[in-house]
Motif scaffolding. Structure first.
Motif, PDB file in Angstrom:
ATOM      1  N   VAL A  22      -0.923  -1.091  -5.662  1.00  0.00           N
ATOM      2  CA  VAL A  22      -2.082  -0.430  -5.059  1.00  0.00           C
ATOM      3  C   VAL A  22      -2.267  -1.016  -3.672  1.00  0.00           C
ATOM      4  O   VAL A  22      -2.267  -2.233  -3.487  1.00  0.00           O
ATOM      5  N   ALA A  58       0.679   4.213   0.788  1.00  0.00           N
ATOM      6  CA  ALA A  58       0.720   4.892  -0.508  1.00  0.00           C
ATOM      7  C   ALA A  58       1.561   6.165  -0.413  1.00  0.00           C
ATOM      8  O   ALA A  58       2.348   6.481  -1.322  1.00  0.00           O
ATOM      9  N   TYR A  61       5.270   5.187  -0.214  1.00  0.00           N
ATOM     10  CA  TYR A  61       5.699   4.773  -1.547  1.00  0.00           C
ATOM     11  C   TYR A  61       6.020   6.002  -2.399  1.00  0.00           C
ATOM     12  O   TYR A  61       7.068   6.075  -3.055  1.00  0.00           O
ATOM     13  N   GLY A  69       1.782   7.054  -5.633  1.00  0.00           N
ATOM     14  CA  GLY A  69       1.332   6.091  -4.639  1.00  0.00           C
ATOM     15  C   GLY A  69      -0.184   6.005  -4.707  1.00  0.00           C
ATOM     16  O   GLY A  69      -0.870   7.018  -4.565  1.00  0.00           O
ATOM     17  N   ALA A  70      -0.720   4.815  -4.951  1.00  0.00           N
ATOM     18  CA  ALA A  70      -2.163   4.661  -5.136  1.00  0.00           C
ATOM     19  C   ALA A  70      -2.749   3.765  -4.060  1.00  0.00           C
ATOM     20  O   ALA A  70      -2.132   2.776  -3.655  1.00  0.00           O
ATOM     21  N   TYR A  71      -3.954   4.118  -3.616  1.00  0.00           N
ATOM     22  CA  TYR A  71      -4.651   3.246  -2.671  1.00  0.00           C
ATOM     23  C   TYR A  71      -6.145   3.323  -2.931  1.00  0.00           C
ATOM     24  O   TYR A  71      -6.651   4.266  -3.536  1.00  0.00           O
ATOM     25  N   VAL A  96      -0.215  11.215  -4.391  1.00  0.00           N
ATOM     26  CA  VAL A  96      -1.000  10.084  -3.900  1.00  0.00           C
ATOM     27  C   VAL A  96      -2.383  10.142  -4.530  1.00  0.00           C
ATOM     28  O   VAL A  96      -3.010  11.202  -4.567  1.00  0.00           O
ATOM     29  N   CYS A  98      -6.198   8.524  -4.346  1.00  0.00           N
ATOM     30  CA  CYS A  98      -7.197   7.745  -3.621  1.00  0.00           C
ATOM     31  C   CYS A  98      -8.334   7.392  -4.571  1.00  0.00           C
ATOM     32  O   CYS A  98      -8.961   8.286  -5.151  1.00  0.00           O
ATOM     33  N   GLY A 412       5.301   1.368   3.205  1.00  0.00           N
ATOM     34  CA  GLY A 412       5.211   1.829   1.818  1.00  0.00           C
ATOM     35  C   GLY A 412       6.569   2.195   1.246  1.00  0.00           C
ATOM     36  O   GLY A 412       6.845   1.963   0.061  1.00  0.00           O
TER      37      GLY A 412
END
Length: 539
Positions: A22, A58, A61, A69-71, A96, A98, A412
């Motif tokens: 993350v 993210a 990635y 891809g997580a952020y 992705v 969020c 990423g």
């Protein structure tokens, strides 16, 4: 059943769905979620120096790996700062997620001027994503996280958002552990449509296959279909490498444009057909269009003669089976494609110095290395002349073409692919949008080699102002730092290269060192030849 907070359920859901990294910046609204992440041993948290960097990392990635891809960012300004990255993930079809917050639940919508308050925070998030929702109580958390993953991973993959009010992150309830989400299966190809498509193909003399990002997981099927049809395959950005671009049937866009003059069937697979309809803007007489796309709305947006709404791999496989059953064969076209490639390669040598520098990068970058472009003179040129040998190895911002994308995204990409070489190319203008992430690269040892082509200008803006607006320059010229020295001030290796051969040596050294690095390549202001005649060619 175990008593868990909303933050813990979100974190456990990420783990259950295979998220191992993350990106983000902690903040007061998110503390209970941040702490839940800190207690998950299987999740690596990479904190950035700007929320935009977290979102782009993210995206990089996800785009390079096909995994989520997580952020996480704070609400309000944090979410807005990451908005460009969400736009990119939306435009480039990347999974992705969020995770953000909101003000205290009892104050939402009251306009009291709370910390990070927006008039409609959830509406803002929904406007940037495929789907977004709010968790109002811990008893909703598991179901809404399941829905978030299902929306993100089903059909046309795009980003999603999940928010929870400040106080809700720390609320607890008795809840079972989250489990992995099962995306909705792709629709099976319609048998009647497949039969009609096979007839269209067998009636064509000069078919062309255009692949986009939707075909990235259909490389074997696209390759087999191209062989069976002896049809050249081209891509603009996202589809580069779906068919290895050193394959005898692969044509980069300048060569494909020449073949296009006599094309009678365009087969679009997971592509918006931007190259043909927006870049080339000229259709051969009598052209038929066949599309395979998982998003049925694409068939309405750009109506083909025949559309098959299905996954790229499923559609191509069924089409192959139908053609084989009908005994379809086609004459070898590799010689024709070779002639077109040779002519286009020679013609593109006029685009200097970009073509020479890109040739060096391709020579030095390992075959399985990743190349991350950015909107710049070199980035535009790369779409036309930089060959890619596998899907996802050319990472692009899609139709957003946003400055500040390249270096941040490349970080990423490297996190997702730590054992592969990753090179980003940026102009001086774009690199300065995310230069602070050199600190992130240094802190976490993310060994991206960033090549900054410094022409002391927003090059495209400057050329247009010169050529279209009688040389009235406004906001086009830039004064820049010494990029190599700037890199070293962050504790990152800094190099310079003034010629393609110098870049060859320096890039080889930088990749061998396997450390974060910046290479500055100086280009005289206004010294880049325009690649646009090859991007928007004329008949």
């Amino acid at each position: 059943m175990t008593k868990r907070t909303t933050g813990e359920i979100i974190a456990r859901s990420l783990v259950a769905n295979g998220v191992d990294t993350v990106f983000g910046i902690p903040g007061a609204h998110m503390y209970d979620f941040n702490d839940a992440l800190a207690r998950e041993d299987s999740i690596r948290f990479i904190h950035t120096r700007h929320e935009q960097g977290a979102g782009y990392m993210a995206y990089g990635y996800a785009a390079s790996s096909g995994k989520v891809g997580a952020y996480t960012v704070v609400p309000g300004p944090g979410l807005l700062n990451s908005g460009a990255a969400l736009c990119t993930a939306y435009g480039a079809n990347a999974p992705v997620m969020c995770v953000t917050g909101n003000i205290m639940s009892h104050l939402i919508g009251q306009g009291r001027g709370q910390l990070h308050e927006l008039p409609d925070h959830l509406g803002t998030l929904q406007g940037l994503t495929k789907w977004a929702d709010r968790i109002n109580h811990p008893t909703e958390a598991a179901a809404k996280m399941d829905q978030a993953f299902a929306q993100m991973l089903s059909g046309r993959q795009r980003p999603v958002g999940i928010e929870a009010p400040w106080d809700v992150f720390g609320m607890a309830a008795d809840m079972p552990d989250p489990v992995a989400t099962q995306p909705a299966p792709a629709p099976r190809p319609d048998a009647e449509a497949i039969a009609k498509a096979a007839q269209m193909i067998m009636a064509a003399k000069n078919p062309m296959i255009m692949v986009g990002g939707g075909a990235r997981d259909a490389s074997p099927e696209v390759t087999e279909l191209a062989r069976l049809l002896q049809a050249p395959v081209t891509a603009h950005r996202q589809g580069k490498g779906v068919l290895s671009e050193d394959d005898p049937l692969s044509l980069l866009p300048p060569a494909a444009w020449k073949y296009w003059q006599n094309c009678d069937l365009l087969i679009g697979i997971g592509s918006r057909l931007e190259l043909q309809y927006f870049r080339w803007r000229w259709m051969p007489e009598g052209l038929k269009v066949l599309r395979i796309d998982i998003d049925p709305t694409e068939m309405v947006r750009l109506k083909p003669d025949l559309g098959i709404a299905t996954d790229a791999a499923l559609g191509a496989a069924d089409l192959i089976a139908a053609l084989k059953a009908a005994g379809h064969t086609a004459p070898d076209r590799s010689g024709e494609c070779a002639d077109l490639r040779d002519a286009a390669t020679e013609a593109f040598k006029a685009v200097q110095p970009q073509e020479s520098y890109l040739g060096v990068i391709r020579d030095v970058l390992p075959r399985d290395g990743f190349f991350v472009e950015e909107v710049s003179q070199v980035g535009f040129s790369a779409r036309m002349c930089f060959p890619v040998y596998a899907p996802r190895h050319y990472v692009t911002c899609g139709y957003q073409d946003n400055l500040g994308f390249g270096f941040n995204t490349a970080l990423g990409v490297k996190v997702a692919n730590p054992d592969k070489a990753v090179v980003s190319v940026s102009g001086d203008g774009g690199f300065m949008f995310g230069v602070q992430e050199l600190a992130t690269a240094r802190q976490f040892g993310i060994a991206v080699v960033a090549i900054v082509f410094n022409n002391s200008a927003y090059g495209n803006v400057r050329r247009d102002q010169q050529n279209v607006y009688d040389n009235r320059l406004i906001g086009a010229d830039l004064e820049n730092p010494d990029f190599a020295a700037l890199a070293r001030s962050f504790g990152v290796d800094g190099y310079t290269a003034d010629t393609p051969e110098e870049l060859r040596s320096v890039l080889s050294d930088a990749l061998a060192a396997n450390k974060p690095a910046v290479i500055e390549v100086k280009v005289p202001r206004g010294g880049d030849a325009s690649p646009w005649p090859f991007i928007h060619p004329q008949v």
